[in-house]
Design a protein around this motif. Structure first.
Motif, PDB file in Angstrom:
ATOM      1  N   ILE A  36     -10.045  -8.161  -5.207  1.00 32.14           N
ATOM      2  CA  ILE A  36      -8.740  -7.542  -5.477  1.00 32.14           C
ATOM      3  C   ILE A  36      -8.916  -6.083  -5.880  1.00 32.14           C
ATOM      4  O   ILE A  36      -8.211  -5.193  -5.375  1.00 32.14           O
ATOM      5  N   GLY A  37      -9.845  -5.817  -6.785  1.00 28.29           N
ATOM      6  CA  GLY A  37     -10.041  -4.450  -7.256  1.00 28.29           C
ATOM      7  C   GLY A  37     -10.472  -3.518  -6.148  1.00 28.29           C
ATOM      8  O   GLY A  37      -9.989  -2.380  -6.052  1.00 28.29           O
ATOM      9  N   THR A  38     -11.377  -3.976  -5.273  1.00 31.29           N
ATOM     10  CA  THR A  38     -11.828  -3.108  -4.185  1.00 31.29           C
ATOM     11  C   THR A  38     -10.716  -2.886  -3.169  1.00 31.29           C
ATOM     12  O   THR A  38     -10.579  -1.786  -2.618  1.00 31.29           O
ATOM     13  N   ALA A  39      -9.914  -3.907  -2.916  1.00 32.72           N
ATOM     14  CA  ALA A  39      -8.777  -3.724  -2.006  1.00 32.72           C
ATOM     15  C   ALA A  39      -7.812  -2.670  -2.548  1.00 32.72           C
ATOM     16  O   ALA A  39      -7.320  -1.806  -1.797  1.00 32.72           O
ATOM     17  N   ILE A  40      -7.539  -2.706  -3.845  1.00 32.01           N
ATOM     18  CA  ILE A  40      -6.648  -1.712  -4.451  1.00 32.01           C
ATOM     19  C   ILE A  40      -7.295  -0.328  -4.424  1.00 32.01           C
ATOM     20  O   ILE A  40      -6.632   0.686  -4.138  1.00 32.01           O
ATOM     21  N   LEU A  41      -8.599  -0.268  -4.712  1.00 31.89           N
ATOM     22  CA  LEU A  41      -9.312   1.006  -4.640  1.00 31.89           C
ATOM     23  C   LEU A  41      -9.151   1.656  -3.274  1.00 31.89           C
ATOM     24  O   LEU A  41      -8.821   2.849  -3.171  1.00 31.89           O
ATOM     25  N   ILE A  42      -9.361   0.898  -2.213  1.00 33.45           N
ATOM     26  CA  ILE A  42      -9.280   1.460  -0.871  1.00 33.45           C
ATOM     27  C   ILE A  42      -7.831   1.721  -0.465  1.00 33.45           C
ATOM     28  O   ILE A  42      -7.536   2.723   0.213  1.00 33.45           O
ATOM     29  N   LEU A  43      -6.914   0.854  -0.868  1.00 35.35           N
ATOM     30  CA  LEU A  43      -5.499   1.108  -0.576  1.00 35.35           C
ATOM     31  C   LEU A  43      -5.066   2.464  -1.119  1.00 35.35           C
ATOM     32  O   LEU A  43      -4.419   3.254  -0.426  1.00 35.35           O
ATOM     33  N   LEU A  44      -5.435   2.755  -2.364  1.00 31.33           N
ATOM     34  CA  LEU A  44      -5.034   4.025  -2.970  1.00 31.33           C
ATOM     35  C   LEU A  44      -5.922   5.185  -2.536  1.00 31.33           C
ATOM     36  O   LEU A  44      -5.442   6.306  -2.346  1.00 31.33           O
ATOM     37  N   GLY A  45      -7.218   4.935  -2.366  1.00 32.86           N
ATOM     38  CA  GLY A  45      -8.133   6.012  -1.993  1.00 32.86           C
ATOM     39  C   GLY A  45      -7.978   6.434  -0.546  1.00 32.86           C
ATOM     40  O   GLY A  45      -7.792   7.624  -0.247  1.00 32.86           O
ATOM     41  N   ALA A  46      -8.034   5.466   0.367  1.00 34.66           N
ATOM     42  CA  ALA A  46      -7.768   5.803   1.765  1.00 34.66           C
ATOM     43  C   ALA A  46      -6.315   6.223   1.936  1.00 34.66           C
ATOM     44  O   ALA A  46      -5.982   7.024   2.821  1.00 34.66           O
ATOM     45  N   GLY A  47      -5.450   5.704   1.067  1.00 32.39           N
ATOM     46  CA  GLY A  47      -4.044   6.107   1.119  1.00 32.39           C
ATOM     47  C   GLY A  47      -3.850   7.582   0.863  1.00 32.39           C
ATOM     48  O   GLY A  47      -3.031   8.239   1.526  1.00 32.39           O
ATOM     49  N   VAL A  48      -4.589   8.148  -0.094  1.00 27.99           N
ATOM     50  CA  VAL A  48      -4.446   9.582  -0.334  1.00 27.99           C
ATOM     51  C   VAL A  48      -5.000  10.376   0.846  1.00 27.99           C
ATOM     52  O   VAL A  48      -4.459  11.443   1.193  1.00 27.99           O
ATOM     53  N   CYS A  49      -6.043   9.859   1.498  1.00 28.71           N
ATOM     54  CA  CYS A  49      -6.545  10.529   2.701  1.00 28.71           C
ATOM     55  C   CYS A  49      -5.492  10.513   3.814  1.00 28.71           C
ATOM     56  O   CYS A  49      -5.307  11.508   4.524  1.00 28.71           O
ATOM     57  N   ALA A  50      -4.799   9.378   3.968  1.00 29.88           N
ATOM     58  CA  ALA A  50      -3.732   9.307   4.960  1.00 29.88           C
ATOM     59  C   ALA A  50      -2.608  10.284   4.630  1.00 29.88           C
ATOM     60  O   ALA A  50      -2.087  10.983   5.512  1.00 29.88           O
ATOM     61  N   ASN A  51      -2.232  10.346   3.375  1.00 31.90           N
ATOM     62  CA  ASN A  51      -1.137  11.228   2.955  1.00 31.90           C
ATOM     63  C   ASN A  51      -1.463  12.693   3.200  1.00 31.90           C
ATOM     64  O   ASN A  51      -0.588  13.490   3.559  1.00 31.90           O
TER      65      ASN A  51
ATOM     66  N   THR B 152       3.516  13.424   7.084  1.00 36.78           N
ATOM     67  CA  THR B 152       3.636  12.845   5.748  1.00 36.78           C
ATOM     68  C   THR B 152       4.127  13.919   4.783  1.00 36.78           C
ATOM     69  O   THR B 152       3.969  15.118   5.029  1.00 36.78           O
ATOM     70  N   LEU B 153       4.674  13.515   3.661  1.00 33.05           N
ATOM     71  CA  LEU B 153       5.142  14.479   2.674  1.00 33.05           C
ATOM     72  C   LEU B 153       3.986  15.178   1.964  1.00 33.05           C
ATOM     73  O   LEU B 153       4.179  16.226   1.345  1.00 33.05           O
ATOM     74  N   GLY B 154       2.784  14.581   2.047  1.00 31.50           N
ATOM     75  CA  GLY B 154       1.625  15.198   1.420  1.00 31.50           C
ATOM     76  C   GLY B 154       0.711  15.907   2.398  1.00 31.50           C
ATOM     77  O   GLY B 154      -0.394  16.320   2.014  1.00 31.50           O
ATOM     78  N   ASN B 155       1.131  16.093   3.634  1.00 37.45           N
ATOM     79  CA  ASN B 155       0.268  16.661   4.664  1.00 37.45           C
ATOM     80  C   ASN B 155      -0.300  18.011   4.264  1.00 37.45           C
ATOM     81  O   ASN B 155       0.420  18.885   3.774  1.00 37.45           O
ATOM     82  N   SER B 156      -1.608  18.155   4.447  1.00 35.86           N
ATOM     83  CA  SER B 156      -2.335  19.415   4.208  1.00 35.86           C
ATOM     84  C   SER B 156      -2.338  19.826   2.741  1.00 35.86           C
ATOM     85  O   SER B 156      -2.512  21.008   2.439  1.00 35.86           O
ATOM     86  N   SER B 157      -2.169  18.883   1.822  1.00 31.12           N
ATOM     87  CA  SER B 157      -2.173  19.243   0.404  1.00 31.12           C
ATOM     88  C   SER B 157      -3.575  19.467  -0.144  1.00 31.12           C
ATOM     89  O   SER B 157      -3.719  19.990  -1.243  1.00 31.12           O
ATOM     90  N   GLY B 158      -4.611  19.065   0.585  1.00 31.01           N
ATOM     91  CA  GLY B 158      -5.932  19.580   0.308  1.00 31.01           C
ATOM     92  C   GLY B 158      -6.898  18.720  -0.469  1.00 31.01           C
ATOM     93  O   GLY B 158      -6.596  17.612  -0.916  1.00 31.01           O
ATOM     94  N   TRP B 159      -8.094  19.306  -0.661  1.00 28.58           N
ATOM     95  CA  TRP B 159      -9.227  18.606  -1.244  1.00 28.58           C
ATOM     96  C   TRP B 159      -9.011  18.234  -2.711  1.00 28.58           C
ATOM     97  O   TRP B 159      -9.483  17.189  -3.160  1.00 28.58           O
ATOM     98  N   VAL B 160      -8.305  19.070  -3.443  1.00 30.42           N
ATOM     99  CA  VAL B 160      -8.059  18.763  -4.850  1.00 30.42           C
ATOM    100  C   VAL B 160      -7.234  17.488  -4.971  1.00 30.42           C
ATOM    101  O   VAL B 160      -7.519  16.622  -5.810  1.00 30.42           O
ATOM    102  N   VAL B 161      -6.232  17.343  -4.139  1.00 30.65           N
ATOM    103  CA  VAL B 161      -5.419  16.127  -4.149  1.00 30.65           C
ATOM    104  C   VAL B 161      -6.272  14.915  -3.783  1.00 30.65           C
ATOM    105  O   VAL B 161      -6.170  13.854  -4.409  1.00 30.65           O
TER     106      VAL B 161
END
Length: 231
Positions: free
Chosen positions: A10-25, A31-40
C-alpha cells in the motif's frame, strides 16, 4: 500475507501514485502544472515519501524501497522477509503507476512527445554515460541510506527526516539521472509503461533499466557497511 507486507504494498503504491503523479503534472501537455519545473518535482517526491511513510510506517516500517530493505537487513535491524518486502514494493509500484495513467489518461493522449510520457514512469540520464550514471545512483542512494541510518539508528525514524533527505538529494544530485535511488520506483513503473495501452508510446529503454536497480542496491550496501564500521 502479513500486515507488514500488505502495508509495504500500500505504501509503495501511494508513493508512486503521488511521485509519478507529480511527474505527470509537470511533464504532460495541458495539465495545470505543466512545465512547473524541477523544484516542484523534487518537493513532490519528498512529500510523496512523507505521505506514504506516514501511512505505512506503523505497520511495516515504511521501507518502500528494495535498496533500503536490503541496507537495513545488512545493518542488522530488519529481521522480516526481505523477499516478501521487495515483491510487495514492486507490485505496489506497478499499481501506483497504473493509477497515474488512469488519472492522467486524457493528458497522455494529448501529449505528442513519447519521451515525456516515458518520463512520467521511469528515470533516464540527462547525458547517457552508463558508468557515470551508475555512479550517480550509487552516490544518491548512499546519501539516503546513510542519512536514514545515522538519523534513526538503523531504523527509519519517522517520515519527515527521510522526506527532507529525498528533497535534498533531488535538488542537489538528481539532475544527472533523475535520482531513482529506489529500484521499485523505477522498475515497477517501467514495467507498467511497457504493458499499459499508452497512446503512441516509445520503447521502455530496457538497456538502461539495470542502472536504477543495481546502482541503488550498491549504494545502500556501501552505506550500511560504513555504518557497521563506525557505529
Amino acid at each position: 500475507m502479513g500486515q507488514d507486507i500488505l502495508f509495504e504494498f500500500i505504501g509503495t503504491a501511494i508513493l508512486i501514485l503521488l511521485g509519478a503523479g507529480v511527474c505527470a503534472n509537470v511533464n504532460l501537455k495541458n495539465t495545470l502544472g505543466n512545465s512547473s519545473g524541477w523544484v516542484v518535482i523534487s518537493f513532490g517526491w519528498g512529500l510523496a515519501v512523507f505521505v506514504a511513510a506516514y501511512i505505512s510506517a506503523p505497520y511495516s516500517g515504511a521501507h518502500l524501497n528494495p535498496a533500503l530493505t536490503i541496507g537495513l537487513a545488512i545493518a542488522g535491524s530488519f529481521k522480516g522477509s526481505v523477499i516478501g518486502y521487495i515483491v510487495a514494493q514492486m507490485l505496489g509500484a506497478i499499481v501506483g503507476a497504473s493509477l497515474v495513467f488512469l488519472m492522467y489518461k486524457p493528458h497522455f493522449d494529448a501529449e505528442e512527445n513519447p519521451n515525456a510520457k516515458k518520463g512520467v514512469f521511469c528515470t533516464g540520464p540527462a547525458i547517457k554515460a552508463y558508468t557515470y550514471n551508475f555512479i550517480s545512483e550509487v552516490i544518491g542512494t548512499f546519501v539516503l541510506m546513510f542519512g536514514v541510518l545515522m538519523v534513526g539508528g538503523a531504523q527509519i525514524d519517522g517520515p519527515l527526516p527521510v522526506s527532507l533527505l529525498i528533497v535534498s538529494i533531488g535538488m542537489s544530485l538528481g539532475g544527472t539521472t533523475g535520482y531513482a535511488i529506489n529500484p521499485a520506483r523505477d522498475l515497477g513503473p517501467r514495467i507498467a509503461h511497457a504493458i499499459l495501452p499508452i497512446k503512441n508510446k516509445r520503447d521502455s529503454d530496457w538497456g538502461y533499466s539495470w542502472i536504477p536497480v543495481l546502482g541503488p542496491i550498491v549504494g545502500a550496501a556501501l552505506a550500511s557497511g560504513l555504518y557497521l564500521l563506525i557505529k
